[in-house]
Motif scaffolding. Structure first.
Motif, PDB file in Angstrom:
ATOM      1  N   CYS A  16       0.853  -1.179   0.000  1.00 45.02           N
ATOM      2  CA  CYS A  16       0.000   0.000   0.000  1.00 45.02           C
ATOM      3  C   CYS A  16       0.893   1.236   0.000  1.00 45.02           C
ATOM      4  CB  CYS A  16      -0.950   0.019   1.205  1.00 45.02           C
ATOM      5  SG  CYS A  16      -0.127   0.101   2.809  1.00 45.02           S
ATOM      6  N   GLY A  17       0.410   2.291  -0.593  1.00 39.91           N
ATOM      7  CA  GLY A  17       1.181   3.517  -0.693  1.00 39.91           C
ATOM      8  C   GLY A  17       0.283   4.681  -1.044  1.00 39.91           C
ATOM      9  N   GLN A  18       0.893   5.854  -1.160  1.00 41.14           N
ATOM     10  CA  GLN A  18       0.152   7.076  -1.463  1.00 41.14           C
ATOM     11  C   GLN A  18       0.506   7.541  -2.869  1.00 41.14           C
ATOM     12  OE1 GLN A  18       0.933   9.915   1.636  1.00 41.14           O
ATOM     13  NE2 GLN A  18      -0.098   8.718   3.216  1.00 41.14           N
ATOM     14  N   THR A  19      -0.021   6.823  -3.852  1.00 40.92           N
ATOM     15  CA  THR A  19       0.237   7.197  -5.242  1.00 40.92           C
ATOM     16  C   THR A  19      -0.741   8.241  -5.753  1.00 40.92           C
ATOM     17  OG1 THR A  19      -1.126   5.329  -5.951  1.00 40.92           O
ATOM     18  CG2 THR A  19       1.249   4.954  -5.777  1.00 40.92           C
ATOM     19  N   ARG A  20      -1.877   8.380  -5.095  1.00 45.50           N
ATOM     20  CA  ARG A  20      -2.877   9.377  -5.512  1.00 45.50           C
ATOM     21  C   ARG A  20      -3.315  10.250  -4.342  1.00 45.50           C
ATOM     22  NH1 ARG A  20      -7.562   6.540  -8.882  1.00 45.50           N
ATOM     23  NH2 ARG A  20      -7.818   5.434  -6.890  1.00 45.50           N
ATOM     24  N   GLY A  21      -2.385  10.489  -3.407  1.00 46.73           N
ATOM     25  CA  GLY A  21      -2.679  11.378  -2.298  1.00 46.73           C
ATOM     26  C   GLY A  21      -3.261  10.714  -1.080  1.00 46.73           C
ATOM     27  N   GLU A  22      -3.685   9.459  -1.169  1.00 49.35           N
ATOM     28  CA  GLU A  22      -4.239   8.751  -0.024  1.00 49.35           C
ATOM     29  C   GLU A  22      -3.735   7.321  -0.032  1.00 49.35           C
ATOM     30  OE1 GLU A  22      -8.467   7.591  -2.203  1.00 49.35           O
ATOM     31  OE2 GLU A  22      -8.459   8.841  -0.415  1.00 49.35           O
ATOM     32  N   LEU A  23      -3.759   6.706   1.127  1.00 51.99           N
ATOM     33  CA  LEU A  23      -3.249   5.348   1.266  1.00 51.99           C
ATOM     34  C   LEU A  23      -4.178   4.374   0.566  1.00 51.99           C
ATOM     35  CD1 LEU A  23      -0.857   3.918   2.643  1.00 51.99           C
ATOM     36  CD2 LEU A  23      -2.396   3.410   4.555  1.00 51.99           C
ATOM     37  N   GLN A  24      -3.620   3.561  -0.348  1.00 50.90           N
ATOM     38  CA  GLN A  24      -4.415   2.612  -1.114  1.00 50.90           C
ATOM     39  C   GLN A  24      -3.541   1.426  -1.511  1.00 50.90           C
ATOM     40  OE1 GLN A  24      -5.358   4.817  -4.807  1.00 50.90           O
ATOM     41  NE2 GLN A  24      -3.924   3.429  -5.805  1.00 50.90           N
ATOM     42  N   TYR A  25      -4.213   0.407  -2.042  1.00 49.96           N
ATOM     43  CA  TYR A  25      -3.486  -0.749  -2.574  1.00 49.96           C
ATOM     44  C   TYR A  25      -2.792  -0.344  -3.867  1.00 49.96           C
ATOM     45  CZ  TYR A  25      -2.796  -5.063  -5.203  1.00 49.96           C
ATOM     46  OH  TYR A  25      -2.262  -6.074  -5.970  1.00 49.96           O
ATOM     47  N   VAL A  26      -1.476  -0.651  -3.947  1.00 56.01           N
ATOM     48  CA  VAL A  26      -0.707  -0.238  -5.120  1.00 56.01           C
ATOM     49  C   VAL A  26      -0.145  -1.407  -5.907  1.00 56.01           C
ATOM     50  CG1 VAL A  26      -0.103   2.009  -4.141  1.00 56.01           C
ATOM     51  CG2 VAL A  26       1.383   0.037  -3.722  1.00 56.01           C
ATOM     52  N   GLY A  27      -0.169  -2.618  -5.356  1.00 56.80           N
ATOM     53  CA  GLY A  27       0.326  -3.749  -6.141  1.00 56.80           C
ATOM     54  C   GLY A  27       0.792  -4.902  -5.273  1.00 56.80           C
ATOM     55  N   THR A  28       1.106  -5.989  -5.954  1.00 58.25           N
ATOM     56  CA  THR A  28       1.639  -7.191  -5.322  1.00 58.25           C
ATOM     57  C   THR A  28       3.000  -7.483  -5.928  1.00 58.25           C
ATOM     58  OG1 THR A  28      -0.587  -8.076  -5.023  1.00 58.25           O
ATOM     59  CG2 THR A  28       1.237  -9.637  -4.858  1.00 58.25           C
ATOM     60  N   VAL A  29       3.985  -7.662  -5.086  1.00 57.15           N
ATOM     61  CA  VAL A  29       5.362  -7.836  -5.540  1.00 57.15           C
ATOM     62  C   VAL A  29       5.873  -9.195  -5.080  1.00 57.15           C
ATOM     63  CG1 VAL A  29       6.374  -6.776  -3.483  1.00 57.15           C
ATOM     64  CG2 VAL A  29       7.629  -6.734  -5.641  1.00 57.15           C
TER      65      VAL A  29
END
Length: 392
Positions: free
Chosen positions: A285-298
């Motif tokens: 999870c990260g803040q890629t659009r200004g808020e904490l959200q799911y960003v991917g699976t690594v």
């Protein structure tokens, strides 16, 4: 002269010469115009036919009793086509359980199996329903589209009435719904992003002479009396040194040839493990659009064994029941404490990372790291000119 015979004499002679007329009582008295015996009432026509009929019934009863008697039970009442339907549904259920057991929770194979079973089952059930609707339409012209969608009893009544001739439609309908239910509630893992995920690009470039480099390093540390093999065993395991040197050269070659990719700090809020309990993927999870959200699976393949063991130990104490962000993916949820530097190819429209890869695992926790980043962004942010004018 003609002789005249008295009638009484002729009647007495016939009575004397006649045998028994009644088969039951043996009476010799003439019956006259009657059809039954005047003494016992024996009626040959009726009673002979009844004896023949009772004899036929006795023969049939004897043949039936000679056959092996089968006690009626519930299993004997179930028709053969229903046994086939139950066997097909059981096979789909067993195959779904085996797929859930043998495929890793994080692997794409489980997701591919789940999607395939779901789509094939839904397609089979849909075709069977349309087929039954076409047959019902031929019988009842009043059937319309709304009945096909809502009134399923009117659609399937002609098919059920014509069983077992119409059993293929019923098999397809039942097996299709069984596949859909097993795919959703037994296999699971329907990853919608797997169809748009970019696979890793295989590096076909031939690496430099790693063996020669290791041998040169060992020779430089050896004495004249020692052989190269002894020197190799002295400085460490040759296989580990080869692997480390190969990884080092591969990283250097990638840094020199590949263009610099954007990086971002992300927190681990979930993980997926294999059958042995070893983490194979991390949900970020990260803040890629200004808020904490799911960003991917690594994938965890890029981490060394020591780093993976350290990350697992840090995450073992942070288990929780629900994820910190909304996601459609499944996994073991943890508190977002572990921070990772992630390299990615590009950013999708929904804020997820395309082709993410772990660069490093940061020692700081996510909250500390993110607060430092926010403070740095505020310090380097250019003030708005309109805000400066308001000061005067």
């Amino acid at each position: 002269m003609s002789s005249v015979t008295h009638p009484s004499n002729n009647q007495s002679e016939r009575r004397a010469n006649a045998g028994p007329l009644c088969a039951r009582c043996g009476c010799t008295e003439p019956w006259g115009e009657s059809s039954w015996c005047p003494k016992c009432g024996y009626y040959p026509v009726v009673e002979t036919a009844e004896e023949d009929r009772m004899g036929w019934r006795a023969e049939v009863a004897a043949e039936a009793s000679a056959e092996e008697e089968v006690e009626p039970n519930l299993l004997n009442c179930i028709p053969g086509w229903m046994w086939i339907m139950v066997a097909g549904s059981s096979s789909i259920f067993i195959a779904s359980v085996m797929a859930r057991k043998f495929f890793e929770t994080t692997s794409d194979h489980q997701s591919y199996w789940a999607w395939t079973e779901l789509l094939v089952g839904a397609g089979a059930a849909f075709i069977a329903h349309v087929w039954a609707a076409i047959v019902a339409k031929k019988i009842d012209d009043r059937l319309n589209v709304s009945d096909v969608i809502v009134n399923w009893m009117a659609v399937w009544q002609p098919t059920i009435t014509k069983l077992p001739a119409s059993v293929p439609r019923l098999w397809m309908f039942v097996w299709g719904h069984t596949a859909v239910i097993c795919s959703l509630f037994i296999i699971g893992g329907h990853d919608t992003s797997m169809f748009f995920r970019q696979g890793p690009v295989e590096d076909t470039e031939v690496l430099p002479d790693v063996v020669g480099a290791v041998a040169a390093a060992a020779k430089s540390q050896s004495t004249e009396e020692e052989s190269i093999e002894d020197a190799l065993h002295k400085i460490g395991d040759p296989e580990e040194m080869l692997a480390a040197e190969a990884a080092k050269m591969e990283d250097e070659a990638r840094k020199q040839e590949a263009p610099a990719l954007p990086q971002i700090f992300c927190a681990v809020f979930g993980l997926r493990v294999d059958r042995r309990g070893t983490p194979t993927h991390f949900l970020l999870c990260g803040q890629t659009r200004g808020e904490l959200q799911y960003v991917g699976t690594v994938s965890a393949k890029s981490l060394s064994r020591e780093t993976l063991r350290s990350v697992t130990a840090r995450l073992a104490k942070t288990n929780q029941r629900r994820p910190v962000v909304r996601t459609i993916h499944s996994g073991i949820w943890v508190a977002p404490k572990v921070t990772m530097r992630i390299e990615y190819a590009s950013l999708a429209a929904d804020g997820t990372l395309l082709a993410p890869r772990i660069v490093s695992v940061e020692p700081e926790e996510w909250e500390t790291k993110q607060s430092d980043i926010d403070a740095l962004e505020k310090a380097t942010q250019i003030p708005d000119p309109s805000a400066l004018l308001n000061l005067f």
